[in-house]
Design an enzyme around this catalytic site. Structure first.
Site, PDB file in Angstrom:
ATOM      1  N   SER A 258       4.141  14.178   4.508  1.00 14.05           N
ATOM      2  CA  SER A 258       5.073  12.827   3.167  1.00 14.05           C
ATOM      3  C   SER A 258       4.957  12.097   3.389  1.00 14.05           C
ATOM      4  O   SER A 258       3.863  11.381   4.319  1.00 14.05           O
ATOM      5  CB  SER A 258       6.919  13.291   3.370  1.00 14.05           C
ATOM      6  OG  SER A 258       6.755  12.742   4.115  1.00 14.05           O
ATOM      7  N   LYS A 259       5.269  10.804   3.257  1.00 21.41           N
ATOM      8  CA  LYS A 259       5.205   9.527   2.331  1.00 21.41           C
ATOM      9  C   LYS A 259       5.055   9.340   4.501  1.00 21.41           C
ATOM     10  O   LYS A 259       4.185   8.497   5.059  1.00 21.41           O
ATOM     11  CB  LYS A 259       5.812   8.423   2.194  1.00 21.41           C
ATOM     12  CG  LYS A 259       5.733   8.713   0.389  1.00 21.41           C
ATOM     13  CD  LYS A 259       5.339   7.407   0.317  1.00 21.41           C
ATOM     14  CE  LYS A 259       3.987   7.057  -1.462  1.00 21.41           C
ATOM     15  NZ  LYS A 259       3.495   7.301  -0.477  1.00 21.41           N
ATOM     16  N   ARG A 260       5.966   9.398   5.190  1.00 25.30           N
ATOM     17  CA  ARG A 260       6.414   8.969   6.609  1.00 25.30           C
ATOM     18  C   ARG A 260       4.905   8.979   7.356  1.00 25.30           C
ATOM     19  O   ARG A 260       4.679   8.674   8.114  1.00 25.30           O
ATOM     20  CB  ARG A 260       7.399  10.492   7.271  1.00 25.30           C
ATOM     21  CG  ARG A 260       9.126   9.801   6.682  1.00 25.30           C
ATOM     22  CD  ARG A 260       9.419  10.500   7.220  1.00 25.30           C
ATOM     23  NE  ARG A 260       9.800  11.997   6.869  1.00 25.30           N
ATOM     24  CZ  ARG A 260       9.094  13.130   7.842  1.00 25.30           C
ATOM     25  NH1 ARG A 260       8.681  12.705   8.690  1.00 25.30           N
ATOM     26  NH2 ARG A 260       8.453  13.607   7.508  1.00 25.30           N
ATOM     27  N   GLY A 262       2.280   8.800   6.294  1.00 26.07           N
ATOM     28  CA  GLY A 262       0.634   7.525   5.713  1.00 26.07           C
ATOM     29  C   GLY A 262       0.807   7.809   4.610  1.00 26.07           C
ATOM     30  O   GLY A 262       1.841   8.696   4.235  1.00 26.07           O
TER      31      GLY A 262
END
Ligand code: GLU
Length: 523
Positions: A258-260, A262
């Protein structure tokens, strides 16, 4: 094989934002499978969520598909016999499917209100066994009564009449193998809501059936929808396609990507200087392999060799180090013209960053974003157009050194310094001010060679002439070239020195040596 149906697969994104790499991999597998089997690849936009399905979000998906080079045979912009390819434009087909299911007696209207349903759920949850789905109150309503209530305008949904006597729902997933779900746990799910809109499972099945989809290849987050969808196929009297559910893509920490972690969307990877060829290669290998060892697989090979039986159900781990390596390999092989075309924005930024040094207003690369105004970028892009050959000549300087295209900004800014230099302090201390290294003499010697018009302005000739001059002075090549490198390129880790010099005007090269000498030795 001739009596087998032509393969038809689809990628069916909901346009709710950027295309996640998981979705991109699903698209790649569908595309490669269609190409490998001579089938059709359909793109269908599942835009039933009115809030998130904006034109902008549709464009984001289409652009990501185009950037990846995943061409679709039917779908938005190209049309096709099975269109339209937006769910919002297919409402009449869902109405027709509902009519068919009514005629077949496989659905029933349900008049239970939200409050009633909530109360039933709360009561069931408080009891032993918990909530097991809708209690089928309306399933046995008298048909005439139900018709009368509909005619009177009473709000209702349509529910699937799950055949309770049915055997377990079984299917052979092309990735997961044999899967079985007991029918008793199947809810009489809603297929059409009070406002007449189809639910996700219903719309997908209608579309896949009407579009003649033979293989449904999608993420395994849809695995639990599959038995429900099979019941809908049966309720419609349609053939059930082959299913292939793809495992999740995990970050290095073992959590869903996910976005976490990067970048997680195709757009972000594009913005960060990855090449579409490398992305397709890399994503294809997240769960599929050619032979268990080959890592560099071009599109042609993928489209020829892709098979579902080489897709694993093990979760795949997104290894960015591997992606960087792979991208570097593609950069190395892409050739100068393609590199310039793919790097326009970054070359423009290198130009802007370097020109600021030439103008005496150096920018901190970290804070340079503000300098990249639209006008500045456009002017720099015009320069790339005008001096295309020169820009292409930059490619050999960096081809083996870039993992991502955006690194060209930092690596090549010095080529735009004109007669100025921006000296890196560490390099000055380590090279130019190094005790006993005679860096000032080295610079003066190289300057005299580079000023000598009888030496061809060509990397090898210049390097040889400098080396010969150093020998006379008993300065070792390293101690000769490192100071020159710092004076021309600003630091010790630049692209190949003489190849860079060859691409700069003589006057600028000499001016840089003079500037560096003055700054460090005051001479
Ligand atoms: N539109 C669904 C999604 O974006 C995919 C549906 C499907 O592949 O069956 O997750």
């Amino acid at each position: 094989m001739t009596d087998e149906k032509k393969v038809r697969v689809r990628f069916a994104p909901s346009p709710t934002g950027r295309l996640h790499v998981g979705g991109a991999r699903t698209a790649i597998y569908n595309w490669a499978f269609a190409r490998a089997t001579g089938g059709d690849f359909v793109l269908r936009i599942e835009d039933t969520d009115p809030e998130r399905s904006t034109q902008e979000n549709v464009d984001v998906i289409l652009n990501a598909m185009k950037w990846l080079g995943l061409d679709w045979d039917e779908g938005p912009e190209v049309g096709g016999m099975a269109g339209p390819y937006f769910q919002t434009q297919r409402m009449d087909t869902y109405a027709a499917a509902l009519k068919l299911m009514r005629e077949r007696g496989s659905v029933y209207p349900c008049f239970c209100t939200k409050d009633e349903l909530d109360a039933k759920r709360a009561k069931a949850e408080a009891e032993e066994g918990g909530y097991a789905g809708y209690d089928r109150t309306c399933r046995d309503l008298d048909a005439a009564e139900a018709d009368a209530r509909i005619a009177a305008g009473e709000p209702h949904v349509w529910r699937l009449k799950v055949p309770l006597e049915r055997e377990p729902i079984e299917f052979d997933d092309a990735v997961y193998g044999h899967v079985s779900f007991p029918v008793e746990v199947m809810d009489d799910m809603i297929v059409v809501r009070t406002d007449g809109s189809p639910t996700y499972n219903f719309a997908v099945v209608c579309d896949d059936a009407n579009m003649g989809i033979t293989h449904v290849i999608r993420g395994d987050d849809h695995l639990s929808n599959t038995p429900r969808q099979i019941l809908i196929y049966e309720a419609l009297g349609k053939d059930v396609p082959t299913f292939a559910h793809l495992s999740m893509i995990l970050g290095q920490d073992g959590k869903k990507l996910s976005k976490r972690h990067g970048a997680a969307s195709v757009e972000e990877f594009c913005e960060r200087g990855y090449l579409p060829d490398a992305m397709v290669n890399f994503l294809a290998l997240l769960g599929w392999s050619l032979d268990g060892e080959t890592t560099l697989i071009d599109r042609e090979t993928l489209c020829r060799e892709f098979t579902l039986d080489r897709v694993t159900k093990k979760d795949a781990v997104f290894d960015e180090t591997k992606l960087d390596w792979m991208n570097g390999q593609y950069v190395k092989d892409m050739g100068a013209n393609a590199w310039v075309r793919a790097s326009l924005l970054w070359l423009a930024k290198a130009n802007i960053l370097g020109s600021a040094v030439a103008a005496g207003t150096p920018l901190d690369p970290e804070e340079a974003e503000g300098a990249y105004s639209q006008a500045a970028i456009e002017a720099a892009l015009a320069d790339v157009q005008e001096r295309a050959t020169w820009y292409c000549a930059l490619y050999p300087l960096v081809a083996e050194r870039l993992t991502r295209l955006d690194e060209a900004v930092d690596k090549l800014a010095f080529m735009f310094w004109g007669p100025c230099v921006q000296l890196d302090e560490k390099s000055v201390a380590k090279v130019l001010r190094k005790e006993g290294a005679r860096a000032d003499e080295a610079l003066a010697a190289c300057r005299s060679v580079l000023a000598d018009e009888s030496v061809a302005w060509e990397a090898e000739a210049l390097q040889e002439a400098c080396r010969a001059c150093g020998e006379k002075l008993e300065i070792k090549p390293k101690l000769l070239f490192q100071p020159l490198r710092v004076a021309i390129c600003g630091n010790m880790v630049s692209p190949p020195l003489f190849e860079s010099i060859e691409l700069l005007p003589r006057a600028d090269v000499l001016a840089r040596i003079d500037a560096a000498t003055k700054e460090v030795f005051g001479g």
